[in-house]
Design a protein around this motif. Structure first.
Motif, mmCIF file in Angstrom:
data_model
loop_
_atom_site.group_PDB
_atom_site.id
_atom_site.type_symbol
_atom_site.label_atom_id
_atom_site.label_comp_id
_atom_site.label_asym_id
_atom_site.label_seq_id
_atom_site.Cartn_x
_atom_site.Cartn_y
_atom_site.Cartn_z
ATOM 1 N N LEU A 54 2.482 3.411 8.718
ATOM 2 C CA LEU A 54 2.261 4.611 7.911
ATOM 3 C C LEU A 54 3.471 5.524 7.939
ATOM 4 O O LEU A 54 3.597 6.437 7.145
ATOM 5 N N ASP A 75 6.640 -0.360 -0.786
ATOM 6 C CA ASP A 75 5.544 -1.241 -1.194
ATOM 7 C C ASP A 75 5.333 -2.382 -0.200
ATOM 8 O O ASP A 75 4.222 -2.875 -0.031
ATOM 9 N N ALA A 78 3.119 -0.999 2.362
ATOM 10 C CA ALA A 78 1.751 -0.919 1.842
ATOM 11 C C ALA A 78 1.089 -2.294 1.959
ATOM 12 O O ALA A 78 -0.066 -2.420 2.393
ATOM 13 N N ARG A 81 0.227 -2.996 5.483
ATOM 14 C CA ARG A 81 -0.976 -2.275 5.895
ATOM 15 C C ARG A 81 -2.239 -2.962 5.403
ATOM 16 O O ARG A 81 -3.205 -3.127 6.140
ATOM 17 N N ARG A 82 -2.228 -3.376 4.143
ATOM 18 C CA ARG A 82 -3.490 -3.927 3.639
ATOM 19 C C ARG A 82 -3.750 -5.328 4.172
ATOM 20 O O ARG A 82 -4.893 -5.759 4.262
ATOM 21 N N PHE A 110 -7.900 -3.174 -2.887
ATOM 22 C CA PHE A 110 -6.461 -3.038 -2.668
ATOM 23 C C PHE A 110 -5.885 -4.315 -2.067
ATOM 24 O O PHE A 110 -4.745 -4.675 -2.299
ATOM 25 N N MET B 320 -6.209 6.096 0.311
ATOM 26 C CA MET B 320 -5.965 4.836 -0.391
ATOM 27 C C MET B 320 -4.641 4.236 0.053
ATOM 28 O O MET B 320 -4.512 3.033 0.254
ATOM 29 N N LYS B 321 -3.652 5.097 0.207
ATOM 30 C CA LYS B 321 -2.356 4.601 0.656
ATOM 31 C C LYS B 321 -2.451 4.025 2.062
ATOM 32 O O LYS B 321 -1.887 2.972 2.356
ATOM 33 N N ALA B 322 -3.175 4.731 2.939
ATOM 34 C CA ALA B 322 -3.309 4.259 4.319
ATOM 35 C C ALA B 322 -4.001 2.896 4.336
ATOM 36 O O ALA B 322 -3.719 2.050 5.176
ATOM 37 N N MET B 323 -4.922 2.700 3.367
ATOM 38 C CA MET B 323 -5.611 1.420 3.302
ATOM 39 C C MET B 323 -4.727 0.328 2.721
ATOM 40 O O MET B 323 -5.135 -0.827 2.627
ATOM 41 N N GLY B 324 -3.536 0.703 2.300
ATOM 42 C CA GLY B 324 -2.594 -0.313 1.842
ATOM 43 C C GLY B 324 -2.425 -0.377 0.343
ATOM 44 O O GLY B 324 -1.875 -1.353 -0.171
ATOM 45 N N ALA B 325 -2.892 0.651 -0.387
ATOM 46 C CA ALA B 325 -2.652 0.661 -1.823
ATOM 47 C C ALA B 325 -1.179 0.927 -2.062
ATOM 48 O O ALA B 325 -0.620 1.847 -1.476
ATOM 49 N N ASP B 326 -0.544 0.108 -2.895
ATOM 50 C CA ASP B 326 0.863 0.378 -3.178
ATOM 51 C C ASP B 326 0.958 1.323 -4.371
ATOM 52 O O ASP B 326 -0.042 1.737 -4.943
ATOM 53 N N ARG B 327 2.183 1.616 -4.735
ATOM 54 C CA ARG B 327 2.378 2.616 -5.790
ATOM 55 C C ARG B 327 1.725 2.192 -7.093
ATOM 56 O O ARG B 327 1.154 2.990 -7.819
ATOM 57 N N GLN B 329 -0.919 0.324 -7.493
ATOM 58 C CA GLN B 329 -2.379 0.468 -7.453
ATOM 59 C C GLN B 329 -2.818 1.922 -7.559
ATOM 60 O O GLN B 329 -3.814 2.227 -8.219
#
Ligand SMILES: Nc1ncnc2c1ncn2[C@@H]1O[C@H](COP(=O)(O)OP(=O)(O)OP(=O)(O)O)[C@@H](O)[C@H]1O
Ligand SMILES: [Mg+2]
Lengths: 224, 409
Positions: A54, A75, A78, A81-82, A110, B320-327, B329
């Motif tokens: 993060l 990205d 990101a 993370r997911r 996501f 959403m970002k913390a959950m891994g959504a990229d830009r 999404q």
């Protein structure tokens, strides 16, 4: 000996003049449950955010699951993370206008594709099979936290991070959440890193590290 | 899933959504209304301007030897390709005569013309042609001639002859004589004030030139000249010539009329034609500018309300970002919402704009308008543009949200 899930060498993080994390060397083995303790402002959350992708380190090396996080793009982080991490926060941080099952599905969305049956199953695993359609506002604190756990594990992460996940819960709910984590870990074999202020909570882990002013001052192995 | 997110987020925050919706709908409505009446306005303005004079002059091609045009050819002007653009015409037959009245003598031009002649052309709508149609600014003290021996006299000639309403004017030329009764005295502000105007047939008779006409003034609706219109038609390729012929340039309408009038040569009367074109161009530019300004205003309203709702939703986006959504999404969710709202906004804006255009047209021009087909897609597209323009700043802000800071525990 396998590659550690988390491996840092000389990891630092500064915010302007403040050095929140002094050079830190840390290894967390695959499947290990690590508790992180320390007084307020000692850098626990900072460490957590770095490991969870993060935030970016100011210096040193940081490798999680074999990936060098400082080499990843925005990205790329990101994606890391997911695909690799499940995060549980102290505040529940659910999307208020989505139901429990939709909050879990959001994480799937996501990650890849939402699958309602699977999301339902995850909620059943955390004992919320009967509250699928409720919005976060209609759930108790402990229930909300269990939704967060379901959401964190839905994409089968290799690493589960919790920043004081039981900080807002009473004793009974705390035990319930920890019990749940323990069960899930036994089944899914992910690595756990939990930040806590509470010795009792820390005692659920295999090992506890103590931070003080950004420095790792003490380490205690409880079981191996 | 995206649909579920969007649906729930709309239901949860109706006020914010309605605000954005209204901004977009207003922009689209104004754009629709302006663009819808723009065509109407230029058409109406062109008609009004057209009433300030003829823009095509038809003369005999052979100037020496006193060539003449044939009166019998005149009705053909109502049958040409550009007949609907021709709003009126008037023939003239000139001759210099010796006039006398009340013992005064003056040499002056006697002009035979149509004042308001009922023209029946087989296969075409009946129309009234003549000076009254193409020169409505002439001020007649008295009335227009009705009988064959009645005339209107230019104000300055009337003064020199010392004649007024009801006076008799005698005219002689090469031994021929005629008498005219003054039905009106005309003020035009131009050379016409030095002339006497009488019915064409009477003057043809008087001058001994039956069925002949010296020139015809034609008033036509034309498009502004452009570079293509200025090209020499003789040097054009077949395709170019066709395109030129099918564009209502003053030159091509002139050519059109020339073709039906035997032995004629048509000349555009430039000053008026180009001034008119320039004015209409400016008018259209103003309408377009207003439209753009209205769209700009609504885009900034959209931006403001999206910014506000963004502040409210920053923790959700951070999550959403913390959950891994990229830009991509994050942007998809954000733009998905905007797209839905702007489609709806564009649709309602179009409906409202159409009503507005009808209202404006009715109150300003006292006429109904048909809204062109392209207006609907234009309204939707302008709604999208407004929404997109208004989204840039909020979207950038959304993408720059740092999850760590917002979610700090
Ligand atoms: N974004 C930031 N900007 C500036 N300083 C920061 C920022 N985030 C953290 N810090 C500082 O870094 C240090 C470590 O903060 P951190 O949040 O890691 O503490 P913590 O151990 O999690 O404390 P707590 O138990 O209260 O959550 C603190 O001194 C804090 O003030
Ligand atoms: Mg903290």
């Amino acid at each position: 000996m396998t590659v550690p899930t988390i491996q840092t060498a000389g990891l630092t993080k500064g915010y302007g003049d403040i050095c929140a994390l002094k050079p830190l060397d840390l290894q967390v083995a695959e499947g290990e449950w690590l508790s992180v303790m320390g007084h307020s402002g000692s850098g626990k959350s900072t460490l957590m955010n770095l490991v969870g992708g993060l935030d970016r380190p100011s210096g040193g090396s940081l490798s999680v699951g074999g990936q060098d996080l400082s080499a990843l793009s925005e990205d790329g982080l990101a994606r890391f993370r997911r695909e690799f991490v499940g995060i549980i926060f102290q505040q529940h941080h659910l999307v208020p206008y989505l139901s429990a099952v939709e909050n879990v599905m959001l994480s799937q969305y996501f990650h890849s594709v939402p699958d309602e049956a699977e999301a339902r199953l995850a909620l059943e695993r955390v004992g919320l099979g009967h509250r699928l359609k409720n919005r976060p506002g209609e759930l108790s604190g402990g229930e909300q936290q269990r939704v967060c756990i379901a959401r964190a594990i839905i994409n089968s992460p290799k690493l589960l991070l919790g920043d004081e996940p039981t900080g807002n819960l009473d004793h009974k709910s705390t035990v319930m959440v920890l019990e749940l984590l323990k069960e899930l870990r036994a089944e899914d074999r992910f690595t756990v890193v939990l930040v806590t202020h509470n010795e009792e909570v820390a005692a659920w882990g295999d090992r506890t590290i103590y931070l003080d002013d950004g420095v790792l001052v003490r380490e205690e192995r409880l079981r191996s | 899933m995206l649909f579920r997110i969007l649906k729930n987020s709309f239901l949860k925050r109706p006020k914010a959504v309605v605000l954005v919706f209204i901004s977009i709908a207003m922009g689209a409505a104004v754009a629709t209304a302006f663009l819808g009446i723009a065509g109407e306005v230029s058409h109406k303005m062109a008609l009004e301007l057209r009433s300030y004079g003829a823009n095509i002059l038809l003369e005999p091609a052979a100037v020496e030897g006193g060539g003449y045009l044939r009166e019998t050819d005149l009705p053909k002007i109502k049958t040409v390709f550009w007949k609907y653009n021709i709003t009126g015409f008037a023939p003239y037959l000139f001759g210099v005569a010796d006039l006398s009245a009340n013992g005064k003598k003056e040499r002056a031009v006697v002009s035979g013309t149509w004042f308001a002649k009922q023209l029946e052309v087989p296969g075409e709508e009946a129309s009234v042609q003549g000076i009254r149609g193409i020169a409505p600014w002439w001020e007649v003290n008295g009335r227009w001639p009705e009988g064959p021996d009645e005339a209107v006299v230019g104000a300055s000639l009337a003064k020199r002859l010392n004649v007024g309403l009801g006076s008799e004017v005698g005219a002689t030329v090469r031994g021929r004589a005629a008498r005219f009764r003054v039905a009106g005295v005309v003020t035009t502000g131009g050379f016409e004030e030095e002339q006497l105007f009488a019915p064409l047939v009477t003057v043809q008779d008087f001058l001994g030139k039956p069925g002949q006409v010296s020139r015809v003034l034609v008033s036509a609706l034309t498009v502004p000249m452009d570079d293509f219109g200025r090209k020499d038609p003789n040097s054009m390729s077949k395709d170019e010539y066709e395109k030129w012929y099918c564009t209502a340039y003053v030159t091509s309408v002139a050519k059109n009329v020339e073709e039906v009038m035997a032995g004629s040569r048509a000349k555009p009367i430039w000053q008026i034609a180009s001034a008119e074109g320039a004015l209409l161009k400016k008018l259209n530019a103003v309408m377009l500018l207003l439209t753009v300004l209205a769209l700009g205003a609504s885009a900034s309203a959209v931006s403001t309300s999206l910014m506000a709702s963004m502040a409210e939703r920053s923790s959700e986006i951070a999550l959403m970002k913390a959950m891994g959504a990229d830009r991509f999404q994050v942007a998809a969710i954000f733009l998905g919402e905007v797209l839905i709202v702007s489609t709806a906004g564009g649709f309602f804006g179009y409906l409202a704009g159409n009503q507005l255009a009808a209202l404006i047209s009715h109150s300003v021009f006292n006429s109904a308008i048909a809204s062109p087909l392209w207006l609907f897609p234009t309204a939707i597209v302008s709604a999208f543009l407004v929404a997109l323009a208004g989204s840039v700043a909020p979207l950038r802000r959304a993408l720059n949200i740092e999850a760590v800071r917002v979610l700090k525990g």
